[in-house]
Design a protein around this motif. Structure first.
Motif, short mmCIF file in Angstrom:
data_model
loop_
_atom_site.label_atom_id
_atom_site.label_comp_id
_atom_site.label_asym_id
_atom_site.label_seq_id
_atom_site.Cartn_x
_atom_site.Cartn_y
_atom_site.Cartn_z
N THR A 216 0.81 -1.21 0.00
CA THR A 216 0.00 0.00 0.00
C THR A 216 0.85 1.27 0.00
O THR A 216 0.32 2.37 -0.12
N GLY A 217 2.17 1.11 0.21
CA GLY A 217 3.05 2.28 0.24
C GLY A 217 3.08 3.00 1.57
O GLY A 217 3.72 4.05 1.70
N GLY B 208 6.69 3.46 3.08
CA GLY B 208 7.46 4.44 2.32
C GLY B 208 6.96 5.85 2.56
O GLY B 208 7.75 6.79 2.70
N TYR B 209 5.63 6.00 2.62
CA TYR B 209 5.06 7.32 2.89
C TYR B 209 5.51 7.82 4.25
O TYR B 209 5.86 9.00 4.41
N ALA B 210 5.50 6.94 5.25
CA ALA B 210 5.92 7.34 6.60
C ALA B 210 7.38 7.78 6.61
O ALA B 210 7.74 8.75 7.28
N GLY C 198 0.03 -3.77 3.89
CA GLY C 198 -1.35 -3.42 4.17
C GLY C 198 -1.67 -3.07 5.61
O GLY C 198 -2.79 -2.62 5.89
N THR C 199 -0.74 -3.23 6.54
CA THR C 199 -1.02 -2.94 7.94
C THR C 199 -0.62 -1.50 8.27
O THR C 199 0.16 -0.88 7.56
N ASP C 200 -1.15 -1.01 9.38
CA ASP C 200 -0.74 0.31 9.88
C ASP C 200 0.42 0.21 10.85
O ASP C 200 0.96 1.21 11.29
N GLY D 290 5.86 -0.78 16.19
CA GLY D 290 4.85 0.23 16.48
C GLY D 290 4.09 0.57 15.21
O GLY D 290 4.08 -0.22 14.25
N THR D 291 3.47 1.74 15.20
CA THR D 291 2.85 2.17 13.95
C THR D 291 3.96 2.43 12.93
O THR D 291 5.12 2.61 13.29
#
Length: 405
Positions: free
Chosen positions: A217-218, A221-223, A365-367, A385-386
């Motif tokens: 879901t990216g 990478g976004y984080a 796909g996970t947070d 963690g997140t």
């Protein structure tokens, strides 16, 4: 959520522009993020948004112009007490009139006096008619404020309430919050640095309607990209087919296939100080593409020949320049540390972030995520963690080490 984001004290100044109707959602989002919010309305701001609505959402009274120098509330000296209390002051929307008052150091309004008194960082979101925004006086006022250290966020372009098209819209709630977080981020170790981050999957088409891909879901990478941006980096975000709600602040390059990602990344690599290869790039593609949809017809099985895509991380490792840091990711189903360590060495990476995709709450796909960060010196750190928390800690570790070099 990183520690530095928790329980922040925010003063939200609201001035008399039509986009003030968006401010209840700003308050709601701030409260949802765990912030303690004090809303301050200018006398004209009260005409555009209900103090009762803001008070209900903030869970406390709203400060109005009638509270300033008044017999009932003036003794609380709100322009000083709020100025001292705040971790950050946001002015959204900020009209041309308020910009002018701020630039002149005027203090007739409670909000403007508060802004004169505070030592907290101030982030201003101008919102007005495009012609007013472009007027030399407005431009001059914004430059004066920037020189004093006030952060002026760029208005968005689009349809304005007055019927015009152009620049002058108040940014979305997500953008406003991200600008605030960037201001509050305690580390600015990436200021002046160029960071490239890849994220998401790639699609390798077999025919016009079918492709090989993966569940990325990216989010990781976004984080990593957002955390670098908080730290002051100029971020280029190269992503495959994935949806992201807010890419503000990034130079965005959207690609589809591994070949497209390779061309884009290699073309930009020379100017980058840090490259984070967090994308789940397809290792294989069809040996030949069918320009017509492959039909089932009467076939019981269809055979597809696959060939390897270029290893982008290895290509970056081959051309890595002095002073450049390469950070890879390894999603593994077994022998996590052995496979990740081998990849890091073979691809000439400085660090590799390894995670077990079969573990609960980790991977696609996970947070949340649970990773091992391996570095060239043989050290290994474990973070969980997140994905935002993990990105924060990965950057902290990398920058802590780079700072010592």
């Amino acid at each position: 959520m990183p520690d530095w984001k928790q329980k922040r004290k925010v003063v939200l100044g609201i001035t008399g522009g039509i986009s003030a109707y968006k401010t209840p959602e700003i308050v709601r989002a701030l409260v949802k993020s765990g912030c303690d919010v004090e809303a301050v309305l200018t006398s004209d701001g009260e005409k555009f948004v209900s103090p009762m609505v803001l008070s209900t959402l903030a869970g406390k009274r709203v400060w109005r112009q009638s509270d300033f120098l008044s017999d009932d509330a003036g003794w609380k000296i709100p322009h000083i007490t709020l100025a001292d209390w705040a971790d950050v002051v946001i002015v959204a929307p900020c009209t041309a009139e308020t910009l002018s008052n701020m630039a002149r150091g005027a203090g007739k309004e409670l909000l403007c006096s508060l802004l004169l008194a505070t030592g907290a960082p101030v982030v201003v979101f101008p919102a007005m008619n495009v012609n007013m925004l472009n007027h030399p006086a407005t431009a001059r006022n914004m430059e004066i404020l920037k020189e004093t250290g006030i952060i002026i966020a760029d208005p968005e372009t689009g349809s304005l309430a007055c019927g015009y098209e152009g620049k002058g819209r108040l940014p979305s709630v997500e953008v406003i919050l991200e600008e605030m977080w960037k201001t509050l981020c305690p580390s600015k170790k990436l200021e002046g640095k160029n960071v490239l981050v890849t994220a998401g999957p790639t699609w390798e088409f077999l025919d016009p309607v079918r492709f090989l891909s993966n569940p990325s879901t990216g989010k990781m990478g976004y984080a990593m990209a957002r955390s670098a941006w908080y730290r002051g980096a100029s971020v280029t975000f190269v992503h495959g087919p994935a949806a992201f709600s807010n890419l503000s602040g990034f130079d965005v390059k959207s690609v589809v296939s591994a070949e497209e990602m390779k061309r884009t990344v290699l073309a930009l690599s020379e100017e980058m100080d840090y490259i984070v290869k967090a994308a789940a790039v397809g290792d294989f593609r069809a040996a030949s593409f069918s320009d017509r949809k492959i039909k089932r017809a009467n076939a019981d099985a269809v055979t597809v020949d696959l060939v390897q895509n270029t290893d982008i991380a290895a290509s970056l490792g081959e051309r890595k320049r002095q002073g450049q840091t390469l950070i890879g990711f390894a999603a593994e189903s077994h022998d996590l540390l052995a496979n990740a360590s081998e990849k890091m060495k073979r691809k000439n990476l400085d660090y590799i972030v390894a995670n077990d995709i079969t573990a609960s709450g980790s991977g696609f796909g996970t947070d949340t995520n649970s990773v091992r960060l391996l570095s060239r010196d043989g050290s290994a750190d474990e973070f969980s963690g997140t994905k935002e928390d993990v990105a924060e800690r990965v950057w902290n570790r990398i920058l802590e080490e780079d700072w010592l070099l």
